[in-house]
Design a protein around this motif. Structure first.
Motif, PDB file in Angstrom:
ATOM      1  N   LEU A  63       0.828  -1.200   0.000  1.00 13.48           N
ATOM      2  CA  LEU A  63       0.000   0.000   0.000  1.00 13.48           C
ATOM      3  C   LEU A  63       0.866   1.256   0.000  1.00 13.48           C
ATOM      4  O   LEU A  63       0.574   2.228  -0.713  1.00 13.48           O
TER       5      LEU A  63
ATOM      6  N   ALA B 252       2.312   1.752  -3.493  1.00 10.76           N
ATOM      7  CA  ALA B 252       1.290   2.249  -4.418  1.00 10.76           C
ATOM      8  C   ALA B 252       1.048   3.739  -4.209  1.00 10.76           C
ATOM      9  O   ALA B 252       0.949   4.509  -5.178  1.00 10.76           O
ATOM     10  N   SER B 253       0.968   4.172  -2.957  1.00  8.99           N
ATOM     11  CA  SER B 253       0.735   5.585  -2.657  1.00  8.99           C
ATOM     12  C   SER B 253       1.870   6.463  -3.179  1.00  8.99           C
ATOM     13  O   SER B 253       1.638   7.550  -3.713  1.00  8.99           O
TER      14      SER B 253
ATOM     15  N   SER C 140      -4.587   4.228 -13.918  1.00  8.69           N
ATOM     16  CA  SER C 140      -4.684   3.289 -12.796  1.00  8.69           C
ATOM     17  C   SER C 140      -5.790   2.259 -12.996  1.00  8.69           C
ATOM     18  O   SER C 140      -5.875   1.287 -12.244  1.00  8.69           O
TER      19      SER C 140
ATOM     20  N   SER D 141      -5.599  -1.696 -12.889  1.00  5.86           N
ATOM     21  CA  SER D 141      -5.591  -2.521 -11.673  1.00  5.86           C
ATOM     22  C   SER D 141      -6.503  -3.749 -11.756  1.00  5.86           C
ATOM     23  O   SER D 141      -6.112  -4.835 -11.316  1.00  5.86           O
TER      24      SER D 141
ATOM     25  N   TYR E 292      -0.817  -1.828  -5.994  1.00  9.53           N
ATOM     26  CA  TYR E 292      -2.147  -1.800  -5.404  1.00  9.53           C
ATOM     27  C   TYR E 292      -2.839  -3.150  -5.562  1.00  9.53           C
ATOM     28  O   TYR E 292      -3.551  -3.601  -4.654  1.00  9.53           O
TER      29      TYR E 292
ATOM     30  N   TYR F 169      -1.605  -5.328  -2.884  1.00 16.32           N
ATOM     31  CA  TYR F 169      -2.259  -4.996  -1.618  1.00 16.32           C
ATOM     32  C   TYR F 169      -3.672  -5.579  -1.554  1.00 16.32           C
ATOM     33  O   TYR F 169      -4.070  -6.171  -0.539  1.00 16.32           O
TER      34      TYR F 169
END
Length: 286
Positions: free
Chosen positions: A78, A81-82, A101, A104, A160, A163
């Motif tokens: 996470l 990804a951030s 994005s 995903s 992501y 995660y």
């Protein structure tokens, strides 16, 4: 009232997408004024404060985890990804970054089949690919959207998906608040250590946005974890595309940028794919 666990999971997942897009909007508004480390620190530190305050009465129970290694992996995924998504906001438009994005779901659906043994029938594959086509209509390969900066959210989608898959594996075996706490632990520790070396004085007007980033991120994580505990990752995958619809709405209302014809067509394709999965899966589980 939504009775089916699958339908509830999808509805909660849509709320998670709205919360995350609101968080992304505030990060984009701060991108040119606040150092990325400060923005990321606010994202996770505020979540830690909120979650810690809420779990204090039963902290001993909540902090016990059956999957300490997986919780650590989730937190790292996470955080990574951030970093990639927030860095993208320095150069890319909000809608453009979130559009990229939208890859995903493809990684999530494939990962769910490979690592979690989830079903991967033709209907799910078709729905995800249709949604992906909608995103590609919006992105329009070959245009300025595909700059070196476009690889940042692309890498972010892989992180992501990792995660989300580990969150799905933990699933209902772990308390939602346990997963929410550990989601932010790694990033908060790392960023707190880094803060003295990257601190830039803030304007008072920036503080509400930084708090909002953390609050929206915490709410989004809570909804996401709950959704993944109710519904398979493959079912939820096409609904990732709806976050782009939220981004378009914010782009219009906040930045005054109207979507063009291609964006509208792509958005309709995305909605059609999501509604198809909603109807098919909720009928089966009713």
């Amino acid at each position: 009232m939504i009775q089916s666990p699958t339908a509830r999971g999808i509805a909660i997942f849509l709320l998670a997408g709205l919360m995350f897009t609101g968080m992304d909007l505030m990060a984009k508004l701060l991108a040119s004024r606040v150092h990325i480390t400060q923005t990321l620190w606010a994202r996770y530190a505020v979540q830690m404060v909120i979650v810690t305050a809420l779990i204090t009465p039963r902290a001993r129970q909540v902090l016990k985890t059956k999957y300490p290694r997986l919780q650590a992996v989730r937190s790292v995924f996470l955080f990574a990804a951030s970093v990639f998504f927030f860095a993208a906001y320095l150069r890319l438009d909000l809608a453009e970054s979130i559009a990229i994005s939208q890859l995903s779901p493809l990684w999530l659906t494939l990962g769910g089949a490979i690592f979690l043994g989830e079903r991967f029938g033709p209907a799910r594959l078709i729905a995800v690919l249709i949604g992906l086509c909608g995103a590609l209509i919006i992105i329009r390969p070959g245009t300025e959207a595909f700059t070196p900066w476009s690889f940042l959210p692309l890498i972010g989608t892989l992180c992501y998906a990792g995660y989300a898959l580990t969150t799905r594996f933990v699933g209902a075996d772990e308390d939602v608040w346990t997963s929410l706490f550990y989601s932010a632990l790694f990033a908060t520790v790392v960023l707190t250590v880094a803060m003295p070396f990257t601190w830039v004085p803030l304007e008072r007007s920036d503080i509400p946005f930084l708090i909002g980033i953390g609050a929206f991120g915490a709410a989004g994580q809570l909804f996401l974890i709950r959704a993944l505990s109710l519904t398979e990752a493959g079912i939820l995958a096409p609904f990732f595309y709806c976050s782009f619809l939220w981004a378009v709405i914010f782009q219009i209302t906040i930045f005054g940028d109207l979507p063009d014809t291609a964006t509208l067509i792509g958005a309709l394709v995305i909605v059609a794919a999501g509604l198809y999965v909603w109807r098919r899966e909720t009928r089966k589980s009713a």
